[in-house]
Every structure is written in structure tokens, then in C-alpha cells.
Design a protein around this motif. Structure first.
Motif, PDB file in Angstrom:
ATOM      1  N   VAL A   1       1.057  -1.000   0.056  1.00 57.71           N
ATOM      2  CA  VAL A   1       0.013  -0.035   0.049  1.00 57.71           C
ATOM      3  C   VAL A   1       1.078   1.310  -0.117  1.00 57.71           C
ATOM      4  N   GLU A   2       1.999   1.294   0.779  1.00 55.68           N
ATOM      5  CA  GLU A   2       2.956   2.412   0.581  1.00 55.68           C
ATOM      6  C   GLU A   2       3.258   2.572  -0.697  1.00 55.68           C
ATOM      7  N   ALA A   3       3.574   1.334  -1.547  1.00 57.79           N
ATOM      8  CA  ALA A   3       3.962   1.658  -2.893  1.00 57.79           C
ATOM      9  C   ALA A   3       2.904   2.198  -3.694  1.00 57.79           C
ATOM     10  N   SER A   4       1.797   1.939  -3.529  1.00 59.12           N
ATOM     11  CA  SER A   4       0.746   2.685  -4.089  1.00 59.12           C
ATOM     12  C   SER A   4       0.522   4.154  -4.007  1.00 59.12           C
ATOM     13  N   ILE A   5       1.190   4.493  -3.121  1.00 54.61           N
ATOM     14  CA  ILE A   5       1.190   6.010  -2.540  1.00 54.61           C
ATOM     15  C   ILE A   5       2.414   6.647  -3.267  1.00 54.61           C
ATOM     16  N   GLU A   6       3.504   5.919  -3.153  1.00 52.58           N
ATOM     17  CA  GLU A   6       4.808   6.425  -3.441  1.00 52.58           C
ATOM     18  C   GLU A   6       5.264   6.166  -5.146  1.00 52.58           C
ATOM     19  N   LEU A   7       4.531   5.109  -5.704  1.00 56.44           N
ATOM     20  CA  LEU A   7       5.068   4.602  -6.996  1.00 56.44           C
ATOM     21  C   LEU A   7       3.949   5.054  -8.204  1.00 56.44           C
TER      22      LEU A   7
END
Ligand code: 3HC
Ligand code: NAI
Length: 662
Positions: free
Chosen positions: A243-249
């Protein structure tokens, strides 16, 4: 397996039809991709509606496929979704009853989503030791915000259609016929907004007052809130990362990250164990020789005894919409039971799980009476009086005279012989054990004890009743301690054996908790009562060996929490076990008398090996002697009834894994 495709005025309605739950297997993905590519190529088609046959949308990717990596060129659900993603045409998901895991992921890739009221949405992957692996971790946060997405995927619980709409997962909820609503929507949006790719959106945190720069704090918090990696939290931490990747990438890079994390998890031992638990649970109702005929439904129940168990059982019936009459001769006990029922439902209202009206209705569905004669109309009666054979025999003889001829008579006994109770009646074919666990309204496990005369119909009714009560019903033969408690005795004996060799009880408890058990064996002893254990041991030669220490603790009236001291001691009003030097001294004395030498070199690994080894040895015996039908049944009993860590698959799965890696 079939993919139906019908055209309606330039719209192709594609129906997933892969009974029973429209699982999207590798083979089915190939068929779906071909159908969608054909729609794409057809210039007469401008929009596609995806819907499901068999009364539901889809139960997700096919879990059976997860044991082997797809061979090169194999189509998977990811290819199906990629076909939707790159399409130039409008996609609408028309959803009904159930959309889970990959089923939701497919819907999220569509431009619009419409569901019939009551449809359930969920990402149960976490319960299989996985994360969504077909874009769910990237699309869901983009659609409903990172916070809600994390919560939904971490819990693995279902959202109702209306909640899903409020959160932004759905565009519309309709009373019926989602396909008709989808066609109407397509006509409306055709000119204005035919495409609305979720992947084109940006993920918001979804927390009021917090901007995206707060992401690192939110992520750190999320990591702190889930269990550690080695205590069942392995998939949860990867979910937070995704989910962090969905924010940052950017979307494609986030998707690649998700795929890598999923692919690691799907090969992991904990996920294999959890998938075993999933399938073992679905095997439970398959009883050799039992035809899958629809058994008579239970629409009213009786319970005898309003103690801890009887009251919990009545609440379990109420929660399943089955009214009950509870018989208890002691009026003071009826008052206590009413308080327990009231307290339980009030708590549910406080937690927002029930409305006042629902709680009131459920409370009203339990009626307390003094006389067994009130049970004449019940379809089933569950006896839950004291664990005393003579008392139970008397109740069964009376019940047989009172209950209607078709009624089933069940006992909640933990250890007594069901056949001896059946022999008190003229309907032994309608007698069986229903062994609930405390608290009966919460614990998922129900042991269904088949007596020598229990009929196939009675057994089938009990299996269906377990489902109605939302419990996992495991069939056991009528043998001492059935499955769970029989194994518990040897487990307890192994723990005591270690303590006699000088290993501190609190160390044994800590090591077993670190292994993942919900509770250490000695804390469990103190909770359930050493006196109960002692009494059962007395009358049962099947229990392999008695320990002098249990006799000694019993003589000293150290029964556990109820007497303020057992293996541990307890401060007044507290359930917190405090290591007690008195116990250590008692253990030392009794070990010396028995000639057991202290062993200061016992390792943590030996503690785990001896305790799980004890479970495994009895488990094997229970399968060999036919008390349990399958090793998987034993695993379910231990996972759902005795706090065995699900990510280790249950004792029998754990044993097979140990053997495979030896
Ligand atoms: N894959 C393979 N088989 C499945 C399945 C799935 N996703 N879901 C259900 N089944 C099978 C069951 O094993 C059972 O088979 P059987 O008849 O041979 O025993 C049959 O379907 C019926 O299942 P139930 O007895 O559970 O039927 P219910 O009607 O009670 O419940 C259900 C239906 C709500 C769909 C329930 O089966 C369920 O919760 N299934 C699991 C859903 C799930 O975990 N989905 C996520 C899969 S992982 C995924 O999608 C990964 C993706 O992100 C890449
Ligand atoms: P309890 O002592 O709390 O309750 C028993 C109740 O039965 C009492 O209220 C008593 O007044 C009533 N009773 C006695 N004789 C009766 C009769 N002839 N007619 C109607 N009521 C009568 O006992 P508990 O803990 O609820 O246990 C009941 C049964 O459940 C036992 O067989 C026990 O082995 C079994 N059990 C208990 C578990 C536990 O953890 N407490 C777990 C699983 C099974």
C-alpha cells in the motif's frame, strides 16, 4: 467451465460461469482472456459488462493453483485484468452476492462497478497468508484511500454493498438485476465519461487533516499495529509495504512491487499452512458413506442447564436466528444467565455490531423455564448440566419421554460416553454429542460426536446446524475426550513432564507462546481449572500416566484462577499469572520423590518438540483408530479450539512439514 457472451445493443455481457464459485483458475483465465480479446476486436461492441453465473460474481483466484508456479505462457488472473486495463472500451462490473479477492480485483479494473444490495466484498487473501496479487493493493487505495484500503485488506473481513458504495468502491447499489443497471449506466455515460481507469488516479491517505507527506508516519504506525513477522504477521507487513508503494510509486511500478511481494508469499510455508486450513475446513462436511441429502432444518432448540455452557449455547442459537427454551431449576442461576445474555447483547450494541432492535429480538428469542416439559416442541435439545454421568442419564431418560419423536437429543459433555446416554432413550439413532467450547457463543469449534447408533440423518443435521451457527463442525467418534481434549491430556502431561525436570512453567508458557500458541499450557491449566483436569483423570484409565504433581496441587487446593493460585498465583480480581516460587518448590519435592533428576540443559527447541510431539503422537493414533476421520480434521480442532497457530497449519500439518524438511 464456460464464459457466456451475449450482445445487447453494442454491449457484450460476459458471464463468469465456473461452478461452484466462479473461481478464476489458470485454465479459466485463458478462456476469459480469449473472450475479452474477441470483444475488443469486435467493432460492433463498444462496452463490456462483466457479471457472474451461479448466483454470485466470483470467489477470486483459484486457490488450488497456488501450489505450483504457473508455467511460462500460462494465463492467470493478472492477464485477464491486464486485458481489461488496456481496453479502449467501457467496462462495467455487474456484481451480485459475493466478490472476493481476485473477483474484486477484476471489478476494480473496470471503469464502473454496480452491485445488488447485500453483495459482500472482501479481500480474504490475508487469511491465506497472502496479499491481493492481481492489482488489488494498488487499485483499492487509489479508489477508497490508503487508510480504508489497509483496514479492509488487513482484516480480510467483508464489506456490505452499501458500505462499499459509501467508501467509493462502488458507483451504484441496486435492488436487483445489476446487468440491467449496468446497461442503463453505459447508455448514460457513453458520450460523457466512457472510461474511468482506477490506475490513473492517485492514492490519498484518506485520513482527515493528514497530507501525503505524513505517509512515513502512517506506514510506521501500520507496521506497529500488526503482529510481528514471525508471529503470523508476515503477510500483513508486506501488505503495508504494497500500500505504501501505491502512494509513492507510479501505477506500473507499484503493481510490479505487489506482484513480487505476492509471489514471495505464495511460496512461503505460512501461506501453504493457511491454505491447508482453508481446504481442511471445507473437507469437514464430507463424511464417507454420508449422502449429501438436505437434512431437516432446525428451527427451534432446547437447552438443559443455564450454566456457563448452556447460556453460551442459547446465545449461539439466538445469533443464528433459532429461538430456544433454556431449562434451569435454580432461579438464582436463571437470573445470572439472564444477566449474561443481556450483558452479551448490550456489548454487541456498544461495539456497533447490533442495533438495539436486533439485540432485543435476539434476547427475546431465549426463554428461561424451570421444567423440562417446556421442551416438547424443540427440534433439538442440547443438554449442558454438570459433568456427571448419573445426572446426565436422568436428563436423557426424561427428555426422551418429553421431546417430540423426531427431535434430536444432544449432550455437551466434554468426556462422557455418548452411547451410555443414548441407551437411556428409545431413539439412540437421534442422539449425539455436540461439544461446544467456552465461550460457546464465540468459539468457532464444535465437535460433533457420533455415537454407535447415531443415524446418517442425525449426523447430517448436526453438520448443517454447525454451518447455521457459523461454526466449524468436526465429526469425532465417541471416544474418551473426543479429539481435542484427548490430545490436550497428553499435551498437558508433556508440559508437566518438562516442569518436573526443572523447566520453569513460565518458561514453557513463553516458549509455546513464541511458537504461536494463543496461551501457554500452564496458563491454560489455571484458566480451565486444575480440579476439572484432576476429576477427569481420576475416572479414566485412558489417560496414559498420572502425575503426582497434579494430585499435590489438587490436595493443596491450587485449582488455578478460581482459587487465586494454581501453577501461578493471582492477585485478587486479576487474571494476570504471576510466577510462584511455591509451585517451583512443590515441583521440586514431587520430582525428587519420583526420582526425576533436574535437567538444566533443556533447550527451547526441545520444549516445542516435546509438546507438539505429544499432540502429533495422539493425533496419529486418533486417525489410525478412526476417532478422527482425517489429519486435517485434527488440525481444524487444534487451530479453532485450542489456539494452535493457524500459520503453522495445525499439529498434523506441522508434523508433515517437519518431516518434509528433516
Ligand atoms: N479457489 C478455489 N476453490 C474455491 C475458492 C477459491 N477461491 N473459493 C471457494 N472454493 C471452493 C471450495 O473449496 C469448495 O469446494 P468443494 O465443494 O470442492 O469443497 C467450494 O468452492 C464451495 O466453497 P464453500 O463450501 O466455502 O462455499 P460457501 O458457499 O460456503 O462460500 C465463498 C463461498 C464465500 C466463495 C467461500 O468459499 C470463500 O470464502 N472462498 C474463499 C475466497 C477467497 O479466499 N478468495 C481469495 C482467493 S486468493 C486470490 O483471489 C488471490 C488474488 O489476489 C490473486
Ligand atoms: P455449570 O456448572 O456452569 O452449569 C451447569 C448448570 O446445569 C447449572 O446451572 C445447574 O443448575 C444446571 N443443572 C444441573 N442439573 C440440571 C437438570 N437436571 N436440569 C436442568 N439444569 C440442571 O457447568 P458448565 O461449565 O456450563 O458445563 C456444563 C456441561 O458442559 C458439562 O458437561 C461440561 O463438561 C461441558 N463443557 C464445559 C465446558 C467449560 O469449559 N465449562 C466446555 C465444554 C463442555
Amino acid at each position: 467451465m464456460n464464459v457466456a457472451a451475449v450482445d445487447r445493443a453494442g454491449v457484450r455481457v460476459v458471464t463468469l460461469d465456473n461452478p461452484p464459485v466462479n473461481a478464476i483458475s489458470f485454465a479459466y483465465s485463458a478462456a476469459l482472456v480469449a473472450t475479452l480479446e474477441a470483444a475488443e476486436a469486435d467493432t460492433g461492441v463498444h462496452a463490456i459488462v462483466l457479471t457472474g453465473a451461479n448466483g454470485l460474481f466470483s470467489g477470486g483466484a483459484d486457490i488450488n493453483d497456488f501450489t505450483t508456479a504457473p508455467a511460462a505462457g500460462t494465463k492467470t488472473i493478472r492477464d485477464v485484468i491486464a486485458t481489461v486495463e488496456k481496453s479502449a472500451k467501457t467496462y462495467v462490473a455487474a456484481l451480485e452476492k459475493t466478490a472476493l479477492g481476485g473477483g474484486v480485483e477484476l471489478a476494480l479494473a473496470c471503469d464502473y462497478r454496480i452491485a445488488v444490495a447485500g453483495t459482500k466484498f472482501g479481500f480474504p487473501e490475508i487469511k491465506l497468508g497472502l496479499i491481493p496479487g492481481a492489482g488489488g493493493t494498488q487499485r483499492l487505495p487509489r479508489l477508497i484511500g490508503a487508510q480504508d484500503a489497509l483496514q479492509m485488506m488487513l482484516k480480510g473481513d467483508n464489506l456490505d454493498a452499501e458500505e462499499a458504495r459509501k467508501k467509493g468502491l462502488l458507483d451504484e447499489v441496486v435492488a436487483s438485476d445489476a446487468v440491467a443497471a449496468a446497461l442503463a449506466l453505459i447508455a448514460r455515460v457513453r458520450e460523457r465519461a466512457p472510461k474511468r481507469r482506477t490506475s490513473a488516479r492517485r492514492t490519498e491517505l484518506g485520513i482527515a487533516g493528514l497530507a501525503l507527506f505524513a505517509t512515513p508516519f502512517v506506514v510506521a504506525q501500520a507496521h506497529k499495529m500488526v503482529p510481528p513477522e514471525d508471529r503470523g504477521g508476515f503477510a500483513a507487513h508486506k501488505l503495508v509495504d504494497a500500500v505504501e508503494a501505491s502512494i509513492e510509486l507510479e501505477f506500473p511500478r507499484g503493481l510490479a512491487r505487489e506482484y513480487r511481494l505476492f509471489d514471495e508469499l505464495v511460496r512461503s510455508a505460512p501461506s501453504a499452512a493457511l491454505r491447508h486450513v482453508f481446504f481442511a475446513e471445507r473437507e469437514l462436511g464430507k463424511i464417507p458413506g454420508l449422502e449429501p441429502a438436505a437434512p431437516p432444518a432446525i428451527s427451534s432448540a432446547g437447552v438443559v442447564g443455564a450454566g456457563t455452557m448452556g447460556t453460551g449455547i442459547a446465545i449461539a442459537f439466538a445469533n443464528a436466528g433459532i429461538p430456544s427454551v433454556v431449562i434451569e431449576p435454580n432461579d438464582d442461576q436463571i437470573e445470572r444467565a439472564k444477566q449474561m445474555v443481556f450483558g452479551m447483547f448490550a456489548h454487541q450494541v456498544q461495539r456497533g455490531r447490533l442495533t438495539q432492535e436486533e439485540a432485543w429480538e435476539r434476547g427475546q428469542s431465549i426463554r428461561f423455564e424451570n421444567e423440562l416439559g417446556e421442551l416438547a416442541q424443540a427440534d433439538i435439545v442440547v443438554e449442558a448440566v454438570f459433568e456427571n454421568m448419573e445426572a446426565k442419564k436422568a436428563v436423557f431418560a426424561q427428555l426422551d419421554a418429553i421431546a417430540k419423536p423426531a427431535a434430536i437429543l444432544a449432550s455437551n459433555t466434554s468426556t462422557l460416553d455418548i452411547d451410555a446416554l443414548a441407551a437411556m432413550t428409545k431413539r439412540p439413532e437421534r442422539v449425539l454429542g455436540l461439544h461446544f467450547f467456552v465461550p460457546a457463543n464465540i468459539m468457532k469449534l464444535l465437535e460433533i460426536v457420533r455415537g454407535k447408533d447415531t443415524s446418517a440423518e442425525t449426523l447430517a443435521t448436526a453438520i448443517a446446524l454447525a454451518k447455521t451457527l457459523r461454526k466449524v463442525g468436526v465429526v469425532s467418534a465417541n471416544a474418551f475426550g473426543f479429539i481435542g481434549n484427548r490430545m490436550l491430556f497428553d499435551y498437558a502431561r508433556a508440559a508437566i513432564g518438562l516442569a518436573e525436570e526443572g523447566v520453569a512453567p513460565e518458561r514453557i508458557d513463553r516458549v509455546m507462546k513464541d511458537f504461536g500458541m494463543a496461551m501457554g499450557p500452564f496458563a491454560m491449566f489455571d484458566l480451565s481449572g486444575l480440579d476439572v483436569f484432576w476429576h477427569i483423570e481420576q475416572g479414566n484409565p485412558q489417560v496414559r500416566s498420572r502425575s503426582a504433581i497434579v494430585d499435590r496441587l489438587y490436595r493443596e487446593k491450587r485449582f488455578g484462577q478460581k482459587t487465586g493460585a494454581g501453577i501461578y498465583r493471582y492477585e485478587k480480581g486479576s487474571r494476570e499469572p504471576i510466577p510462584d516460587p511455591v509451585t517451583i518448590e512443590l515441583l521440586r519435592e514431587e520430582a525428587a520423590k519420583a526420582g526425576i533428576a533436574p535437567r538444566p540443559d533443556v533447550s527451547d527447541a526441545e520444549i516445542v518438540q516435546r509438546l507438539t510431539g505429544a499432540l502429533i503422537a495422539v493425533g496419529e493414533e486418533l486417525v489410525r483408530t478412526g476417532v478422527a476421520l482425517r489429519p486435517g480434521d485434527i488440525d481444524i480442532v487444534y487451530v479453532y479450539g485450542y489456539g494452535f497457530p493457524p500459520h503453522r497449519g495445525g499439529p498434523m500439518w506441522y508434523a508433515s512439514e517437519q518431516l518434509a524438511h528433516a
